[in-house]
Design a protein around this motif. Structure first.
Motif, PDB file in Angstrom:
ATOM      1  N   GLU A 193       0.918  -1.271   0.192  1.00 60.01           N
ATOM      2  CA  GLU A 193      -0.021   0.068  -0.114  1.00 60.01           C
ATOM      3  C   GLU A 193       0.786   1.489   0.055  1.00 60.01           C
ATOM      4  O   GLU A 193       0.458   2.377  -0.370  1.00 60.01           O
ATOM      5  N   ILE A 194       1.993   1.080   0.457  1.00 65.56           N
ATOM      6  CA  ILE A 194       2.802   2.357   0.793  1.00 65.56           C
ATOM      7  C   ILE A 194       4.125   2.543  -0.247  1.00 65.56           C
ATOM      8  O   ILE A 194       4.873   1.441  -0.409  1.00 65.56           O
ATOM      9  N   VAL A 195       4.497   3.551  -0.972  1.00 64.40           N
ATOM     10  CA  VAL A 195       5.523   3.648  -1.852  1.00 64.40           C
ATOM     11  C   VAL A 195       6.019   5.117  -1.067  1.00 64.40           C
ATOM     12  O   VAL A 195       5.561   6.028  -0.810  1.00 64.40           O
ATOM     13  N   SER A 196       7.503   5.051  -1.212  1.00 65.81           N
ATOM     14  CA  SER A 196       8.357   6.265  -0.821  1.00 65.81           C
ATOM     15  C   SER A 196       8.983   7.228  -2.085  1.00 65.81           C
ATOM     16  O   SER A 196       9.217   6.282  -2.914  1.00 65.81           O
ATOM     17  N   PHE A 197       8.932   8.106  -1.737  1.00 65.41           N
ATOM     18  CA  PHE A 197       9.415   9.034  -2.971  1.00 65.41           C
ATOM     19  C   PHE A 197      10.717   9.825  -2.388  1.00 65.41           C
ATOM     20  O   PHE A 197      10.593  10.630  -1.405  1.00 65.41           O
ATOM     21  N   TYR A 198      11.692   9.745  -2.994  1.00 64.92           N
ATOM     22  CA  TYR A 198      13.019  10.657  -2.645  1.00 64.92           C
ATOM     23  C   TYR A 198      12.873  11.850  -3.552  1.00 64.92           C
ATOM     24  O   TYR A 198      13.116  11.677  -4.605  1.00 64.92           O
ATOM     25  N   LEU A 199      13.073  12.799  -2.832  1.00 64.88           N
ATOM     26  CA  LEU A 199      12.819  14.437  -3.342  1.00 64.88           C
ATOM     27  C   LEU A 199      14.057  15.191  -3.371  1.00 64.88           C
ATOM     28  O   LEU A 199      14.331  15.472  -2.266  1.00 64.88           O
ATOM     29  N   VAL A 200      14.582  15.529  -4.397  1.00 64.17           N
ATOM     30  CA  VAL A 200      15.720  16.534  -4.460  1.00 64.17           C
ATOM     31  C   VAL A 200      15.305  17.867  -5.162  1.00 64.17           C
ATOM     32  O   VAL A 200      14.347  18.087  -6.070  1.00 64.17           O
ATOM     33  N   TYR A 239       2.343  15.401   3.892  1.00 65.06           N
ATOM     34  CA  TYR A 239       2.861  14.271   3.970  1.00 65.06           C
ATOM     35  C   TYR A 239       3.952  14.240   5.091  1.00 65.06           C
ATOM     36  O   TYR A 239       4.954  15.259   4.758  1.00 65.06           O
ATOM     37  N   SER A 240       4.055  13.301   5.836  1.00 66.29           N
ATOM     38  CA  SER A 240       4.915  13.375   6.846  1.00 66.29           C
ATOM     39  C   SER A 240       6.393  12.947   6.352  1.00 66.29           C
ATOM     40  O   SER A 240       6.498  12.017   5.384  1.00 66.29           O
ATOM     41  N   LEU A 241       7.502  13.487   6.775  1.00 63.22           N
ATOM     42  CA  LEU A 241       8.855  13.294   6.376  1.00 63.22           C
ATOM     43  C   LEU A 241       9.203  11.977   7.183  1.00 63.22           C
ATOM     44  O   LEU A 241       9.173  11.775   8.209  1.00 63.22           O
ATOM     45  N   SER A 242       9.605  10.951   6.328  1.00 69.73           N
ATOM     46  CA  SER A 242       9.779   9.552   7.015  1.00 69.73           C
ATOM     47  C   SER A 242      11.328   9.270   7.114  1.00 69.73           C
ATOM     48  O   SER A 242      11.816   8.170   7.162  1.00 69.73           O
ATOM     49  N   VAL A 243      12.260  10.323   6.882  1.00 70.09           N
ATOM     50  CA  VAL A 243      13.701  10.222   7.039  1.00 70.09           C
ATOM     51  C   VAL A 243      14.093  11.185   8.130  1.00 70.09           C
ATOM     52  O   VAL A 243      13.582  11.962   8.365  1.00 70.09           O
ATOM     53  N   ALA A 244      15.308  10.792   8.581  1.00 72.60           N
ATOM     54  CA  ALA A 244      15.858  11.498   9.586  1.00 72.60           C
ATOM     55  C   ALA A 244      16.242  12.986   8.903  1.00 72.60           C
ATOM     56  O   ALA A 244      16.825  13.034   7.822  1.00 72.60           O
ATOM     57  N   PRO A 245      16.443  13.899   9.628  1.00 70.65           N
ATOM     58  CA  PRO A 245      16.847  15.122   9.277  1.00 70.65           C
ATOM     59  C   PRO A 245      18.549  15.106   8.802  1.00 70.65           C
ATOM     60  O   PRO A 245      19.115  14.209   9.177  1.00 70.65           O
ATOM     61  N   TYR A 275      14.466  14.892   0.745  1.00 70.46           N
ATOM     62  CA  TYR A 275      13.450  14.740   1.662  1.00 70.46           C
ATOM     63  C   TYR A 275      12.827  13.267   0.997  1.00 70.46           C
ATOM     64  O   TYR A 275      13.033  12.908  -0.109  1.00 70.46           O
ATOM     65  N   ARG A 276      12.145  12.434   2.133  1.00 69.83           N
ATOM     66  CA  ARG A 276      11.315  11.386   1.750  1.00 69.83           C
ATOM     67  C   ARG A 276      10.114  11.553   2.129  1.00 69.83           C
ATOM     68  O   ARG A 276       9.993  11.685   3.470  1.00 69.83           O
ATOM     69  N   ILE A 277       8.986  11.288   1.421  1.00 71.02           N
ATOM     70  CA  ILE A 277       7.779  10.951   2.172  1.00 71.02           C
ATOM     71  C   ILE A 277       7.259   9.618   1.662  1.00 71.02           C
ATOM     72  O   ILE A 277       7.760   9.123   0.450  1.00 71.02           O
ATOM     73  N   SER A 278       6.428   8.964   2.507  1.00 71.62           N
ATOM     74  CA  SER A 278       5.912   7.415   2.404  1.00 71.62           C
ATOM     75  C   SER A 278       4.433   7.774   2.229  1.00 71.62           C
ATOM     76  O   SER A 278       3.839   7.819   3.169  1.00 71.62           O
ATOM     77  N   VAL A 279       4.114   7.345   1.046  1.00 69.59           N
ATOM     78  CA  VAL A 279       2.638   7.748   0.901  1.00 69.59           C
ATOM     79  C   VAL A 279       2.052   6.317   0.713  1.00 69.59           C
ATOM     80  O   VAL A 279       2.059   5.661  -0.112  1.00 69.59           O
ATOM     81  N   LYS A 280       0.696   6.246   1.509  1.00 73.07           N
ATOM     82  CA  LYS A 280      -0.242   5.319   1.351  1.00 73.07           C
ATOM     83  C   LYS A 280      -1.121   5.426   0.134  1.00 73.07           C
ATOM     84  O   LYS A 280      -1.888   6.610   0.256  1.00 73.07           O
ATOM     85  N   ARG A 281      -1.518   4.531  -0.630  1.00 72.75           N
ATOM     86  CA  ARG A 281      -2.560   4.605  -1.628  1.00 72.75           C
ATOM     87  C   ARG A 281      -3.936   4.532  -0.817  1.00 72.75           C
ATOM     88  O   ARG A 281      -4.105   3.690  -0.036  1.00 72.75           O
ATOM     89  N   GLU A 282      -4.860   5.531  -0.793  1.00 70.70           N
ATOM     90  CA  GLU A 282      -6.020   5.614  -0.251  1.00 70.70           C
ATOM     91  C   GLU A 282      -7.097   4.895  -1.293  1.00 70.70           C
ATOM     92  O   GLU A 282      -7.346   5.592  -2.342  1.00 70.70           O
ATOM     93  N   SER A 283      -7.660   3.991  -0.877  1.00 72.50           N
ATOM     94  CA  SER A 283      -8.490   3.174  -1.911  1.00 72.50           C
ATOM     95  C   SER A 283      -9.963   2.989  -1.732  1.00 72.50           C
ATOM     96  O   SER A 283     -10.670   2.340  -2.335  1.00 72.50           O
ATOM     97  N   GLY A 284     -10.345   4.296  -0.914  1.00 74.42           N
ATOM     98  CA  GLY A 284     -11.881   4.415  -0.596  1.00 74.42           C
ATOM     99  C   GLY A 284     -12.574   3.282  -0.068  1.00 74.42           C
ATOM    100  O   GLY A 284     -13.631   3.159   0.043  1.00 74.42           O
ATOM    101  N   LEU A 285     -11.789   2.542   1.007  1.00 78.09           N
ATOM    102  CA  LEU A 285     -12.429   1.805   1.788  1.00 78.09           C
ATOM    103  C   LEU A 285     -13.078   2.370   3.012  1.00 78.09           C
ATOM    104  O   LEU A 285     -13.038   3.638   3.310  1.00 78.09           O
ATOM    105  N   VAL A 295       0.056   3.952   8.176  1.00 71.61           N
ATOM    106  CA  VAL A 295       0.975   4.572   7.643  1.00 71.61           C
ATOM    107  C   VAL A 295       1.252   5.971   8.655  1.00 71.61           C
ATOM    108  O   VAL A 295       2.165   6.704   8.378  1.00 71.61           O
ATOM    109  N   GLY A 296       0.604   5.730   9.915  1.00 69.11           N
ATOM    110  CA  GLY A 296       1.160   6.653  11.021  1.00 69.11           C
ATOM    111  C   GLY A 296       2.600   6.572  11.435  1.00 69.11           C
ATOM    112  O   GLY A 296       3.081   7.133  12.183  1.00 69.11           O
ATOM    113  N   LEU A 297       3.208   5.233  10.766  1.00 69.25           N
ATOM    114  CA  LEU A 297       4.526   5.204  11.192  1.00 69.25           C
ATOM    115  C   LEU A 297       5.462   6.078  10.863  1.00 69.25           C
ATOM    116  O   LEU A 297       6.883   6.254  11.170  1.00 69.25           O
ATOM    117  N   THR A 298       5.183   6.917   9.787  1.00 63.73           N
ATOM    118  CA  THR A 298       6.187   7.631   8.797  1.00 63.73           C
ATOM    119  C   THR A 298       6.960   8.740   9.850  1.00 63.73           C
ATOM    120  O   THR A 298       8.156   8.855   9.715  1.00 63.73           O
TER     121      THR A 298
END
Length: 405
Positions: free
Chosen positions: A168-175, A208-214, A219-229, A277-280
């Motif tokens: 359900e979760i994908v991380s994006f590394y952003l520069v 989106y919370s940053l899921s990496v240490a400063p 930056y890294r965000i880890s995004v859950k796919r919200e599937s309408g459940l 996804v609250g772990l981010t």
């Protein structure tokens, strides 16, 4: 300064706001978007449909009325909301617009005339409350722009990597596209992502919370796919990010914001409890604590449906294995057969007080938790039943603030 008569009038409306607050804020948003459709580019439409934004605003108005004679008491709430406003791009010029439509909503719902003492009192009070928000947010804008690596409003970032973390979760590394330094952040903070989705009439902004240490050049965000459940609408932005954004694509980001942050000056044990996804933000806290204060004991507890949707598990295991002061526990509500064969979880079912007391050495610790609202209500209830001090309980809502009572 508000006059005693105005204060008395505002306080007299507290019972009315308790009863009709959500009706007022629902009407407010109807008027706001009808009169100023451009603001649909700022507000989260999903939160509007679920009623979360209306409930959050009703709570804020109710709190302001309760403490109208001592607004200092709500400054922590003002700062929390201010962080969200700054990351969304809410500016001082928006407050008169909000004020006009809020007063009109109060009139509509309560059947008041424009000359009614309640409307006049709330008009005066709103000016004072708005000034408090504007002042706090002006400082935040100043800090965000002028800190080292900082910027105003939104800055283009390129997706350097896209990593699947679970089903359900994908991380994006952003520069940053401009190649210049990026702003530091406190572990637990978030960024806003502005998405211009093909075929959508409005811009969508999500936090989106940053899921990496400063301290990283990305930056890294880890995004859950919200599937309408569970009756919730599909996540337009999360699905767009999962399905359409690839390495090389560009996303506009706000500078980091947020008040749910790890107290690095506290040497007492810390307990991090997450659901889904609250772990981010908690992974960011974990990594930062391990790097900067390795002697501080940390217990991290994560709840997931099963191992298929458990993101960042290997990363947390690696951090824990490298630091003897870190203990990690997993709770799976519905473990798969493979989970059972591997035995890589510690509890089947849900987190409860009895289990917390078994794995957490002492309630004399700082507790941080984040996840779905029902999960947070259960954790909050368990901690309070245990007798954890209120000052040691910290939590973050993904989206508008709510109540854990």
């Amino acid at each position: 300064m508000l006059s005693p008569a105005t204060i008395d009038t505002i306080k007299s409306t507290v019972p009315v706001l308790e009863k009709h607050g959500t009706d007022i804020t629902k009407r407010f948003y109807e008027l706001l978007f009808s009169n100023h459709p451009e603001l649909l580019n700022v507000f989260n439409h999903a939160n509007q449909k679920q009623g979360r934004q209306q409930a959050a605003l009703a709570g804020a108005v109710y709190a302001a009325a309760q403490h109208i004679d001592n607004l200092e008491a709500i400054i922590p709430v003002v700062k929390m909301i201010g962080h969200k406003h700054r990351s969304l791009g809410i500016k001082a010029e928006h407050y008169p617009i909000v004020g006009r439509n809020l007063l009109a909503a109060i009139q509509d719902v309560l059947g008041l005339s424009a000359t009614d003492p309640v409307v006049l009192a709330w008009g005066e009070a709103y000016g004072v409350i708005a000034d408090a928000f504007i002042s706090v947010e002006a400082d935040m804008y100043e800090q965000a722009e002028h800190q080292e690596g900082g910027w105003a409003d939104f800055r283009p970032f390129r997706v350097e990597r896209k990593v699947k973390e679970s089903d359900e979760i994908v991380s994006f590394y952003l520069v940053p596209v401009d190649g210049k330094p990026i702003a530091a952040f406190d572990p637990g903070q978030y960024v806003s992502v502005k998405a211009e989705i093909p075929g959508e009439p409005n811009v969508h902004i999500r936090q989106y919370s940053l899921s990496v240490a400063p301290g990283q050049p990305y930056y890294r965000i880890s995004v859950k796919r919200e599937s309408g459940l569970s009756g919730r609408p599909d996540g337009k932005v999360s699905n767009y990010l999962h399905d359409s954004i690839e390495p090389g694509d560009v996303l506009p980001l706000s500078a980091p914001a947020g008040s749910f942050t790890l107290d690095g000056g506290d040497s007492r044990p810390v307990v991090l409890i997450s659901g889904g996804v609250g772990l981010t933000p908690l992974v960011s806290m974990l990594r930062h604590s391990a790097q900067t204060n390795p002697s501080r004991p940390v217990t991290i507890i994560h709840a997931a449906r099963n191992g298929d949707v458990h993101a960042l598990k290997e990363e947390v295991k690696h951090v824990a294995a490298a630091n003897s002061g870190i203990a990690a526990y997993w709770c799976y509500e519905q473990p798969t057969e493979q989970d059972k064969e591997l035995g890589e979880y510690d509890r089947e079912g849900r987190i409860d007080l009895n289990w917390l007391q078994q794995i957490v050495p002492s309630k004399q610790a700082s507790f941080y938790f984040c996840g779905p609202v029902p999960f947070m209500k259960a954790v909050n209830g368990a901690l309070r039943e245990w007798g954890v001090e209120e000052a040691d309980i910290h939590y973050e809502f993904f989206g508008p603030s709510g109540s854990l009572d």
